[in-house]
Design a protein around this motif. Structure first.
Motif, PDB file in Angstrom:
ATOM      1  N   THR A 163      42.548  42.950  34.616  1.00 22.76           N
ATOM      2  CA  THR A 163      42.293  43.163  35.902  1.00 22.76           C
ATOM      3  C   THR A 163      40.996  43.721  36.266  1.00 22.76           C
ATOM      4  O   THR A 163      40.399  43.202  37.423  1.00 22.76           O
ATOM      5  CB  THR A 163      43.557  44.148  36.560  1.00 22.76           C
ATOM      6  OG1 THR A 163      44.801  43.479  36.476  1.00 22.76           O
ATOM      7  CG2 THR A 163      43.365  44.303  38.055  1.00 22.76           C
ATOM      8  N   PHE A 164      40.600  44.596  35.704  1.00 23.28           N
ATOM      9  CA  PHE A 164      39.473  45.347  36.010  1.00 23.28           C
ATOM     10  C   PHE A 164      38.201  44.867  34.712  1.00 23.28           C
ATOM     11  O   PHE A 164      37.110  45.716  34.555  1.00 23.28           O
ATOM     12  CB  PHE A 164      39.461  46.719  35.953  1.00 23.28           C
ATOM     13  CG  PHE A 164      40.653  47.424  37.088  1.00 23.28           C
ATOM     14  CD1 PHE A 164      40.148  47.325  38.633  1.00 23.28           C
ATOM     15  CD2 PHE A 164      41.678  47.680  36.427  1.00 23.28           C
ATOM     16  CE1 PHE A 164      40.997  47.546  39.345  1.00 23.28           C
ATOM     17  CE2 PHE A 164      42.459  48.008  37.749  1.00 23.28           C
ATOM     18  CZ  PHE A 164      42.081  48.133  39.023  1.00 23.28           C
ATOM     19  N   TRP A 166      34.576  45.290  35.369  1.00 16.11           N
ATOM     20  CA  TRP A 166      33.718  46.627  35.473  1.00 16.11           C
ATOM     21  C   TRP A 166      33.279  47.255  34.152  1.00 16.11           C
ATOM     22  O   TRP A 166      32.606  48.365  34.183  1.00 16.11           O
ATOM     23  CB  TRP A 166      34.845  47.277  36.436  1.00 16.11           C
ATOM     24  CG  TRP A 166      34.960  47.087  37.649  1.00 16.11           C
ATOM     25  CD1 TRP A 166      35.858  46.355  38.298  1.00 16.11           C
ATOM     26  CD2 TRP A 166      33.945  47.481  38.832  1.00 16.11           C
ATOM     27  NE1 TRP A 166      35.768  46.080  39.656  1.00 16.11           N
ATOM     28  CE2 TRP A 166      34.583  47.050  39.945  1.00 16.11           C
ATOM     29  CE3 TRP A 166      33.110  48.350  39.031  1.00 16.11           C
ATOM     30  CZ2 TRP A 166      33.875  47.150  41.098  1.00 16.11           C
ATOM     31  CZ3 TRP A 166      32.400  48.501  40.234  1.00 16.11           C
ATOM     32  CH2 TRP A 166      32.850  47.631  41.208  1.00 16.11           C
ATOM     33  N   THR A 202      44.518  39.066  39.155  1.00 13.82           N
ATOM     34  CA  THR A 202      43.094  38.585  38.988  1.00 13.82           C
ATOM     35  C   THR A 202      43.496  37.347  38.282  1.00 13.82           C
ATOM     36  O   THR A 202      44.356  37.269  37.376  1.00 13.82           O
ATOM     37  CB  THR A 202      41.871  39.420  38.540  1.00 13.82           C
ATOM     38  OG1 THR A 202      42.076  39.557  37.143  1.00 13.82           O
ATOM     39  CG2 THR A 202      42.129  40.540  39.261  1.00 13.82           C
ATOM     40  N   PHE A 243      35.546  40.085  45.368  1.00 14.23           N
ATOM     41  CA  PHE A 243      36.671  41.113  45.323  1.00 14.23           C
ATOM     42  C   PHE A 243      37.159  41.253  46.863  1.00 14.23           C
ATOM     43  O   PHE A 243      36.283  41.310  47.938  1.00 14.23           O
ATOM     44  CB  PHE A 243      36.030  42.469  45.006  1.00 14.23           C
ATOM     45  CG  PHE A 243      35.671  42.621  43.285  1.00 14.23           C
ATOM     46  CD1 PHE A 243      36.248  41.821  42.524  1.00 14.23           C
ATOM     47  CD2 PHE A 243      34.346  43.393  43.076  1.00 14.23           C
ATOM     48  CE1 PHE A 243      35.708  41.764  41.175  1.00 14.23           C
ATOM     49  CE2 PHE A 243      33.957  43.288  41.774  1.00 14.23           C
ATOM     50  CZ  PHE A 243      34.674  42.657  40.790  1.00 14.23           C
ATOM     51  N   ALA A 249      38.534  44.537  43.002  1.00 12.92           N
ATOM     52  CA  ALA A 249      39.297  43.525  42.166  1.00 12.92           C
ATOM     53  C   ALA A 249      39.616  42.441  43.239  1.00 12.92           C
ATOM     54  O   ALA A 249      39.901  42.479  44.488  1.00 12.92           O
ATOM     55  CB  ALA A 249      40.652  43.843  41.448  1.00 12.92           C
TER      56      ALA A 249
END
Length: 350
Positions: free
Chosen positions: A78-79, A82, A276, A302, A311
């Motif tokens: 999901t992240f 980052w 996502t 995002f 996200a």
């Protein structure tokens, strides 16, 4: 101080002074001197180097991180973009440690990140397309539903999907959107507004016990399009349970089954999927549809939370139709950002 110069060979074979060294050449010369004089430059910084390799490995092999414990794999996915923020931190630590080993190791996560996400940094939007669609989770506690409706209608979308519609606010949205959209349908907490006729409107069972998904046929000028609107269950990150997404995953499987059985060639999915495109748990949907933001668009797009988007959990996915452009709309009274895309409807086959 006089600027350092280097010797170069002239046309007749003799050595002569070269032009003053460029900043890059001077830097390389100093680094070379440091490497020759400081043998420890290769022996220091192994902890930083190992961390850099681990970051690269997580990005490269994220699909192999198991979901059995707290849905850890889905949480990482999901992240995932980052993780790139770790790279400048690692580089600074490598320079502080004066470690050539750590600097070289930090190059690997840079290469992996660019391979995964570098394509999103360029603007791939095109001017084509014949149908503009938009979707917005309007937030049940939205303090200004009328203003939100006007804002998203101003996007120029031909077809607009809204999620998290509070029953008491539906009349407000109907009134505010009636001047732009002649046709609309609301099923449970999701709704569809269209400039073109709607038919075959029905609820889609995503195994929740209440209605948060629908399907309708839009008779657009370029051809008939099956439009699905969905709001999958929310996920939570809890210390004792990890990434709790079981109900969302079951609903995603059910939605994927419904879309797989769709008879129309052109299919568009609009909605808040609470996940996502990297999240493997949505593969029942994502394996058969294309993300407009991934195919076209500029940047990551995002959409949540609106105050500091981290996200893209709001999605516009297509099958049959070709994405031409994708963009994020300005904030409204919701905690999500609305998103829009323009697609080209595929010509019906004989």
């Amino acid at each position: 101080m006089a600027q350092q110069a280097y010797m170069t060979e002239t046309d007749d074979g003799r050595q002569g002074p070269e032009h003053p060294a460029s900043p890059l050449r001077r830097l390389l010369h100093r680094l070379g001197g440091a490497l020759r004089s400081d043998r420890g430059i290769w022996r220091r910084g192994w902890v930083v180097a190992v961390c850099a390799l681990l970051v690269a490995l997580v990005m490269l092999a994220h699909a192999y991180i198991p979901n059995r414990v707290g849905n850890l794999g889905s949480l990482v996915e999901t992240f995932l973009p980052w993780l790139g923020l770790a790279v400048p931190v690692l580089l600074v630590l490598a320079l502080v440690r004066r470690s050539a080993t750590a600097v070289l190791a930090a190059i690997l996560p840079v290469a992996v990140w660019l391979n995964l996400f570098g394509g999103l940094l360029s603007d791939k939007n095109a001017a084509g397309g014949d149908l503009t669609v938009a979707t917005h989770n309007v937030n049940a506690d939205n303090p200004d539903p009328s203003g939100t409706a006007r804002d998203v209608a101003a996007s120029g979308a031909d077809v607009l999907a809204l999620e998290e519609l509070k029953a008491s606010a539906v009349p407000t949205y109907r009134t505010a959107l009636s001047g732009t959209y002649k046709y609309h349908a609301v099923v449970g907490t999701v709704g569809l507004w269209s400039k073109y006729p709607l038919s075959d409107v029905k609820s889609v069972d995503i195994r929740l016990g209440w209605k948060r998904a629908m399907r309708a046929t839009v008779d657009a000028p370029a051809g008939r399009v099956a439009v699905y609107v969905a709001h999958l269950p929310s996920v939570r990150v809890k210390l004792e349970a990890g990434f709790t997404a079981r109900q969302r995953d079951k609903s995603a499987d059910a939605l994927g089954e419904a879309i797989a059985g769709e008879p129309l060639e052109n299919v568009v999915l609009l909605g808040d999927l609470n996940g996502t495109m990297n999240d493997r748990s949505l593969k029942a949907v994502t394996s058969q549809m294309r993300s407009t933001q991934g195919a076209v668009g500029s940047g990551f797009g995002f959409s949540w939370p609106a105050s500091f988007p981290m996200a893209r959990i709001d999605q516009i996915l297509v099958k049959g139709a070709e994405p031409e452009s994708s963009w994020t709309l300005p904030p409204t009274g919701s905690d999500h950002l609305p998103i829009a895309a323009r697609v080209k409807v595929a010509t019906a086959r004989d």
